[in-house]
Design an enzyme around this catalytic site. Structure first.
Site, PDB file in Angstrom:
ATOM      1  N   LYS A  54       0.842  -1.197   0.000  1.00  0.00           N
ATOM      2  CA  LYS A  54       0.000   0.000   0.000  1.00  0.00           C
ATOM      3  C   LYS A  54       0.881   1.253   0.000  1.00  0.00           C
ATOM      4  CE  LYS A  54      -3.925   1.804   2.773  1.00  0.00           C
ATOM      5  NZ  LYS A  54      -4.809   1.508   3.933  1.00  0.00           N
ATOM      6  N   SER A  78      -9.817   1.770   3.161  1.00  0.00           N
ATOM      7  CA  SER A  78      -8.945   2.569   2.330  1.00  0.00           C
ATOM      8  C   SER A  78      -7.933   1.783   1.496  1.00  0.00           C
ATOM      9  CB  SER A  78      -8.167   3.540   3.226  1.00  0.00           C
ATOM     10  OG  SER A  78      -7.272   2.844   4.065  1.00  0.00           O
ATOM     11  N   SER A 122     -10.016  -0.880   7.090  1.00  0.00           N
ATOM     12  CA  SER A 122      -9.426  -0.590   5.777  1.00  0.00           C
ATOM     13  C   SER A 122      -8.792  -1.770   5.063  1.00  0.00           C
ATOM     14  CB  SER A 122      -8.385   0.520   5.914  1.00  0.00           C
ATOM     15  OG  SER A 122      -9.007   1.775   6.003  1.00  0.00           O
TER      16      SER A 122
END
Lengths: 489, 101
Positions: free
Chosen positions: A79, A154, A178
């Site tokens: 990420k 997210s 997330s």
């Protein structure tokens, strides 16, 4: 377009037999990403040159009989809030545009030490603040199952990258859901370990008492394998837990007989606004576990309805403090021709942060400010204690807690961006695990309107092995995790 | 308490070191109002005597050997700075009255 990535086991078999090479796997991942990522926007940055050279190293090691283990030569994604020496990380924010990290975060380092090849950084909501990956300074990520829907967030880029077969493994971070909510929306496995199980060193902070790094894979067995690699105490993170890391894979015996699965009424009959098809799929998954020998028992998590409010008060307070470091001095964006230092801070931050990040910084500053601290922040910390006690009591009566991961399947792009509170309420089933610090995993358990439904399993602190064991057992009795989005199969 | 006025929002925006347009301030007041109204639900809970949780794991300050390690090289430390001079971060003048040096 290159073929969709296979399971870790299939990758390994092709490497061991010499049928393929790490270089070929990485090339395939890069060319597949090039082919389809224009539509999905899973990645914000590919690392083509570095990845190919890492892959060649892995092939050399293998040829010399010195392969480092099961992940050696396997392409993975991380990420965009995780740093790696010499590489850019931006948290999908304009304020960090062009930031090149001088060091590598622990989880990423451990993956690389095991030989995994990082092919790129994945898209996310800016600073991990969001539930849809629409709050990215790049393009929003799209859901591989239905590209006019969000992948959740997210960590939407990581979830979609695994679902679309770009990589078999991706790292994400989970502060309020997330990892789990995008895993549910994209039909993959997403594991948020116990708070402190994985070092946060090199994870750009959002809310430090809640943030935790975890993994996306297709199966629980693969998640167990990757967790073994990235977990464990790290002197560089004083909140990392000094406990030994179990061999999680050894717990996966497929046997759930005698285990007790707790169903909290607050997530089922007493839950408002949960899609009935989602509830039906989750109940069916629980029935599958029951047929496999598990006992189902009702439990109660009575403070669940306060969890979202508690979460948004605590997380934004911590964020307002953590994000004070973005001031245009040491790294990141600086406004041009500032009048003075104050003007430089204010304009650099206002130009660099997106709307959702500003909203959370302001909310967090408000709840910490004189006159409101006790009513909001301290109160939320007290309710956090009550939520933890709920879990302590529930885990005296069951081994795992099963719930829907999200009250709905993937929602449409743009559907909730104008209503922040509505977006926040979509985290209703995931935030409690962060507030209580317990491990939680989402796995695919069915479909509604062509979109995947996620089953969430939560365990007692440090009981990842139990959560993974039940998830793996379920996957031996179901094939939802083998379904691929038709367009990207 | 959940109605939050424009002045109050501007005070908090200043504390957060942000500068927002009038339109953004109005949007912020509306959104914060909605979120804080939702948060008001906590007020109904009796938390008398409940200790606050700042962290879920018992946090002791871990001790380690006092051994020297190399710090980040100063040149690397300033490599991301928007403006640097040698190994220093350059910011607008904060002390009045001295000549530009």
């Amino acid at each position: 377009m290159a073929a969709a990535s296979e399971t870790l086991e299939e990758f390994r078999a092709s490497l061991d037999s010499g049928e393929s090479s790490s270089r070929a796997l990485v090339e395939a991942a890069l060319s597949r990403a090039e082919g389809i990522d224009e539509r999905l926007s899973c990645f914000v940055r590919m690392r083509a040159e570095g990845a190919l050279s890492d892959a060649e190293e892995a092939d050399r090691r293998r040829a010399e009989g010195e392969a480092r283990g099961d992940l050696d030569g396997i392409p993975v994604a991380i990420k965009d809030n995780m740093v790696m020496e010499g590489e850019e990380s931006s948290c999908a924010s304009r304020i960090l545009e062009g930031f090149v990290s001088p060091y590598t975060g622990t989880a990423v380092e451990r993956l690389r030490d095991a030989g995994a090849v990082v092919v790129g950084h994945t898209n996310m909501d800016e600073f991990a603040m969001g539930s849809s990956t629409e709050h990215s300074c790049f393009a929003p990520t799209r859901n591989p199952w239905k590209p006019d829907c969000t992948p959740g967030g997210s960590s939407g880029g990581s979830a979609a990258a695994v679902a679309a077969g770009l990589v078999p493994v991706a790292l994400g971070s989970d502060t309020g859901g997330s990892i789990r909510q995008p895993a549910a929306f994209c039909g993959v496995v997403g594991l948020k370990p116990t708070y402190g199980r994985v070092s946060r060193w090199g994870l750009i902070a959002y809310a430090s008492s809640l943030d935790q790094i975890g993994v996306f894979t297709r199966s629980a067995a693969e998640a167990a394998e990757v967790l073994e690699v990235i977990a464990g105490h790290d002197p560089l993170d004083s909140t990392s837990v000094p406990e030994p890391v179990p061999r999680f894979r050894e717990a996966l015996d497929g046997d759930v007989s005698g285990l007790v699965v707790g169903l909290p009424a607050e997530y089922f009959e007493r839950s408002e606004g949960c899609d009935p098809e989602v509830l039906a799929a989750v109940r069916e998954a629980v029935a599958t576990l029951e047929r496999a020998g598990a006992t189902v028992r009702e439990v109660s998590l009575p403070h669940t309805r306060y969890a979202v409010a508690t979460y948004y008060l605590i997380a934004t307070a911590e964020a307002s403090s953590n994000l004070a470091r973005f001031d245009g001095v040491r790294y990141g964006r600086r406004a041009s021709e500032p009048k003075d230092l104050g003007d430089m801070y204010r304009r650099s931050r206002s130009e660099g942060f997106g709307a959702e990040v500003k909203r959370r910084i302001v909310l967090g500053t408000y709840v910490l400010s004189a006159g409101y601290y006790d009513a909001y922040y301290r109160k939320a910390q007290q309710v956090r204690t009550l939520l933890r006690r709920d879990f302590d009591a529930a885990f005296e009566r069951c081994d795992v807690i099963a719930t829907p991961t999200a009250p709905e399947v993937a929602f449409g792009l743009g559907e909730k961006t104008d209503d922040p509170l509505r977006m926040y309420l979509s985290d209703i089933f995931t935030v409690s695990a962060n507030l209580a610090g317990v491990p939680a995993l989402s796995l695919p358990c069915g479909f509604s309107r062509g979109l995947p439904v996620g089953l969430q399993l939560m365990g007692a602190p440090l009981a990842e092995a139990m959560v993974l064991r039940v998830a793996d057992a379920y996957q031996r009795h179901s094939d939802h995790h083998r379904q691929r989005p038709p367009e990207f199969a | 308490m959940a109605e939050i006025g424009g002045d109050e929002v501007e005070r908090v925006i200043a504390l957060a070191r942000l500068a927002l347009s009038e339109e953004e301030v109005a949007g912020m007041a509306r959104d914060l109002g909605a979120i804080l109204r939702h948060a008001e639900s906590l007020a109904a809970l009796d938390t008398e005597g409940v200790p606050p949780t700042a962290h879920v794991i018992p946090l002791a300050t871990p001790l380690r050997e006092d051994s020297a390690v190399s710090p980040l090289d100063p040149e690397i430390a300033v490599a991301n700075a928007p403006r640097a001079a040698g190994t220093a971060f350059v910011v607008p003048r904060v002390i009045e009255g001295e000549e530009e040096g």
